[in-house]
Motif scaffolding. Structure first.
Motif, PDB file in Angstrom:
ATOM      1  N   GLY A  83       0.796  -1.215   0.000  1.00 32.08           N
ATOM      2  CA  GLY A  83       0.000   0.000   0.000  1.00 32.08           C
ATOM      3  C   GLY A  83       0.832   1.270   0.000  1.00 32.08           C
ATOM      4  N   GLY A  84       2.125   1.123   0.232  1.00 31.76           N
ATOM      5  CA  GLY A  84       3.012   2.276   0.285  1.00 31.76           C
ATOM      6  C   GLY A  84       3.465   2.735  -1.087  1.00 31.76           C
ATOM      7  N   SER A  85       4.350   3.732  -1.072  1.00 29.17           N
ATOM      8  CA  SER A  85       4.844   4.344  -2.312  1.00 29.17           C
ATOM      9  C   SER A  85       6.362   4.432  -2.274  1.00 29.17           C
ATOM     10  CB  SER A  85       4.264   5.755  -2.477  1.00 29.17           C
ATOM     11  OG  SER A  85       2.857   5.728  -2.564  1.00 29.17           O
ATOM     12  N   LEU A  86       6.934   4.472  -3.456  1.00 27.32           N
ATOM     13  CA  LEU A  86       8.364   4.710  -3.619  1.00 27.32           C
ATOM     14  C   LEU A  86       8.567   5.524  -4.879  1.00 27.32           C
ATOM     15  CD1 LEU A  86      10.218   1.312  -2.928  1.00 27.32           C
ATOM     16  CD2 LEU A  86      10.427   3.418  -1.601  1.00 27.32           C
ATOM     17  N   ARG A  87       9.620   6.330  -4.885  1.00 28.57           N
ATOM     18  CA  ARG A  87      10.030   7.008  -6.108  1.00 28.57           C
ATOM     19  C   ARG A  87      11.452   6.591  -6.431  1.00 28.57           C
ATOM     20  NH1 ARG A  87      10.829  13.364  -7.756  1.00 28.57           N
ATOM     21  NH2 ARG A  87      12.664  13.126  -6.437  1.00 28.57           N
ATOM     22  N   LEU A  88      11.621   5.981  -7.577  1.00 28.14           N
ATOM     23  CA  LEU A  88      12.934   5.570  -8.046  1.00 28.14           C
ATOM     24  C   LEU A  88      13.498   6.648  -8.953  1.00 28.14           C
ATOM     25  CD1 LEU A  88      12.205   1.834  -8.945  1.00 28.14           C
ATOM     26  CD2 LEU A  88      12.765   2.838  -6.726  1.00 28.14           C
ATOM     27  N   SER A  89      14.820   6.766  -8.929  1.00 29.27           N
ATOM     28  CA  SER A  89      15.510   7.732  -9.773  1.00 29.27           C
ATOM     29  C   SER A  89      16.530   7.012 -10.646  1.00 29.27           C
ATOM     30  CB  SER A  89      16.246   8.766  -8.915  1.00 29.27           C
ATOM     31  OG  SER A  89      15.357   9.475  -8.090  1.00 29.27           O
ATOM     32  N   CYS A  90      16.723   7.517 -11.840  1.00 29.10           N
ATOM     33  CA  CYS A  90      17.735   6.995 -12.757  1.00 29.10           C
ATOM     34  C   CYS A  90      18.517   8.182 -13.301  1.00 29.10           C
ATOM     35  CB  CYS A  90      17.080   6.220 -13.887  1.00 29.10           C
ATOM     36  SG  CYS A  90      18.225   5.675 -15.174  1.00 29.10           S
ATOM     37  N   ALA A  91      19.745   8.329 -12.842  1.00 31.28           N
ATOM     38  CA  ALA A  91      20.616   9.400 -13.323  1.00 31.28           C
ATOM     39  C   ALA A  91      21.337   8.916 -14.570  1.00 31.28           C
ATOM     40  CB  ALA A  91      21.612   9.777 -12.232  1.00 31.28           C
TER      41      ALA A  91
ATOM     42  N   ILE B 263      19.010  13.275 -21.732  1.00 29.05           N
ATOM     43  CA  ILE B 263      17.908  12.298 -21.793  1.00 29.05           C
ATOM     44  C   ILE B 263      16.915  12.626 -22.905  1.00 29.05           C
ATOM     45  CG2 ILE B 263      18.104  11.616 -19.384  1.00 29.05           C
ATOM     46  CD1 ILE B 263      15.730  13.436 -18.757  1.00 29.05           C
ATOM     47  N   PHE B 264      16.848  13.871 -23.322  1.00 31.96           N
ATOM     48  CA  PHE B 264      15.920  14.227 -24.393  1.00 31.96           C
ATOM     49  C   PHE B 264      16.464  13.833 -25.757  1.00 31.96           C
ATOM     50  CE2 PHE B 264      12.634  16.028 -21.960  1.00 31.96           C
ATOM     51  CZ  PHE B 264      13.203  16.700 -20.898  1.00 31.96           C
ATOM     52  N   ALA B 265      17.730  13.409 -25.802  1.00 32.08           N
ATOM     53  CA  ALA B 265      18.313  12.921 -27.048  1.00 32.08           C
ATOM     54  C   ALA B 265      18.140  11.410 -27.200  1.00 32.08           C
ATOM     55  CB  ALA B 265      19.799  13.269 -27.106  1.00 32.08           C
ATOM     56  N   MET B 266      17.644  10.765 -26.159  1.00 29.32           N
ATOM     57  CA  MET B 266      17.454   9.316 -26.205  1.00 29.32           C
ATOM     58  C   MET B 266      16.145   8.971 -26.903  1.00 29.32           C
ATOM     59  SD  MET B 266      20.125   8.171 -24.617  1.00 29.32           S
ATOM     60  CE  MET B 266      21.099   9.596 -25.094  1.00 29.32           C
ATOM     61  N   ASN B 267      16.152   7.893 -27.669  1.00 21.07           N
ATOM     62  CA  ASN B 267      14.933   7.482 -28.354  1.00 21.07           C
ATOM     63  C   ASN B 267      13.866   7.047 -27.354  1.00 21.07           C
ATOM     64  OD1 ASN B 267      13.490   4.807 -29.822  1.00 21.07           O
ATOM     65  ND2 ASN B 267      13.480   6.722 -30.943  1.00 21.07           N
TER      66      ASN B 267
ATOM     67  N   ARG C  25      10.505  12.891 -16.421  1.00 17.07           N
ATOM     68  CA  ARG C  25      11.875  13.263 -16.755  1.00 17.07           C
ATOM     69  C   ARG C  25      12.192  14.654 -16.223  1.00 17.07           C
ATOM     70  NH1 ARG C  25      11.840  12.634 -23.205  1.00 17.07           N
ATOM     71  NH2 ARG C  25       9.970  13.919 -22.888  1.00 17.07           N
ATOM     72  N   ASP C  26      13.416  14.835 -15.829  1.00 16.32           N
ATOM     73  CA  ASP C  26      13.936  16.150 -15.445  1.00 16.32           C
ATOM     74  C   ASP C  26      15.171  16.394 -16.294  1.00 16.32           C
ATOM     75  OD1 ASP C  26      15.218  18.348 -14.317  1.00 16.32           O
ATOM     76  OD2 ASP C  26      14.638  17.818 -12.269  1.00 16.32           O
ATOM     77  N   GLY C  27      15.025  17.232 -17.313  1.00 22.47           N
ATOM     78  CA  GLY C  27      16.127  17.477 -18.224  1.00 22.47           C
ATOM     79  C   GLY C  27      17.283  18.214 -17.586  1.00 22.47           C
TER      80      GLY C  27
ATOM     81  N   VAL D 263      15.557  10.416 -14.732  1.00 26.22           N
ATOM     82  CA  VAL D 263      14.224   9.884 -15.005  1.00 26.22           C
ATOM     83  C   VAL D 263      13.708   9.271 -13.703  1.00 26.22           C
ATOM     84  CG1 VAL D 263      12.873   8.266 -16.371  1.00 26.22           C
ATOM     85  CG2 VAL D 263      14.855   9.417 -17.378  1.00 26.22           C
ATOM     86  N   TYR D 264      12.446   9.506 -13.426  1.00 22.57           N
ATOM     87  CA  TYR D 264      11.852   9.041 -12.184  1.00 22.57           C
ATOM     88  C   TYR D 264      10.750   8.027 -12.459  1.00 22.57           C
ATOM     89  CZ  TYR D 264      14.144  13.243 -10.462  1.00 22.57           C
ATOM     90  OH  TYR D 264      15.070  14.208 -10.169  1.00 22.57           O
ATOM     91  N   LEU D 265      10.554   7.155 -11.497  1.00 27.19           N
ATOM     92  CA  LEU D 265       9.419   6.236 -11.530  1.00 27.19           C
ATOM     93  C   LEU D 265       8.710   6.346 -10.189  1.00 27.19           C
ATOM     94  CD1 LEU D 265       7.935   3.991 -13.135  1.00 27.19           C
ATOM     95  CD2 LEU D 265       9.252   2.354 -11.767  1.00 27.19           C
TER      96      LEU D 265
END
Length: 117
Positions: A15-23, A28-32, A71-73, A78-80
């Motif tokens: 029932g809880g939450s998590l936020r994952l980050s990917c540096a 990141i805006f150049a990635m397909n 996404r945070d440019g 990138v977050y989940l």
């Protein structure tokens, strides 16, 4: 070579939450595509969420309404965001980028998410 570093995993109650980050070590805006996948022991790797270069997102039906990719440019991150977590969400969560529609693909080392009942 693109490097990805995930963080934010841990132990959470159902029932809880998590936020994952990917540096990401590239624009990141150049990635397909940039995506989050997960792999539980004995199971195949599966897509959790994906964002395409134009900004559109893909979520498998099983994830819709519970996860959000963003996404945070400025930070090339990138977050989940995951809500209403269930024990069956327990897995290693991995970040992936595909540079062009034809590759190459790069993967992070993964971050463990454990959901207790």
């Amino acid at each position: 070579q693109v490097q990805l570093v995930e963080s934010g995993g841990g132990l959470v109650q159902a029932g809880g939450s998590l936020r994952l980050s990917c540096a990401v070590s590239a624009n990141i805006f150049a990635m397909n595509t940039i995506g989050w996948y997960r792999q539980a022991p004995g199971k195949q790797r599966e897509l959790v969420a994906r964002v395409i270069s134009g900004g559109s997102t893909n979520y498998p039906d099983s994830m819709k309404g519970r996860v959000t990719i963003s996404r945070d440019g400025a930070k090339n991150t990138v977050y989940l965001q995951m809500n209403s977590l269930k024990p069956e969400d327990t897995a290693v969560y991995l970040c992936n980028v595909r540079v062009t529609p034809f590759g190459p693909d790069y993967w992070g080392q993964g971050t463990q998410v454990t959901v207790s009942s």
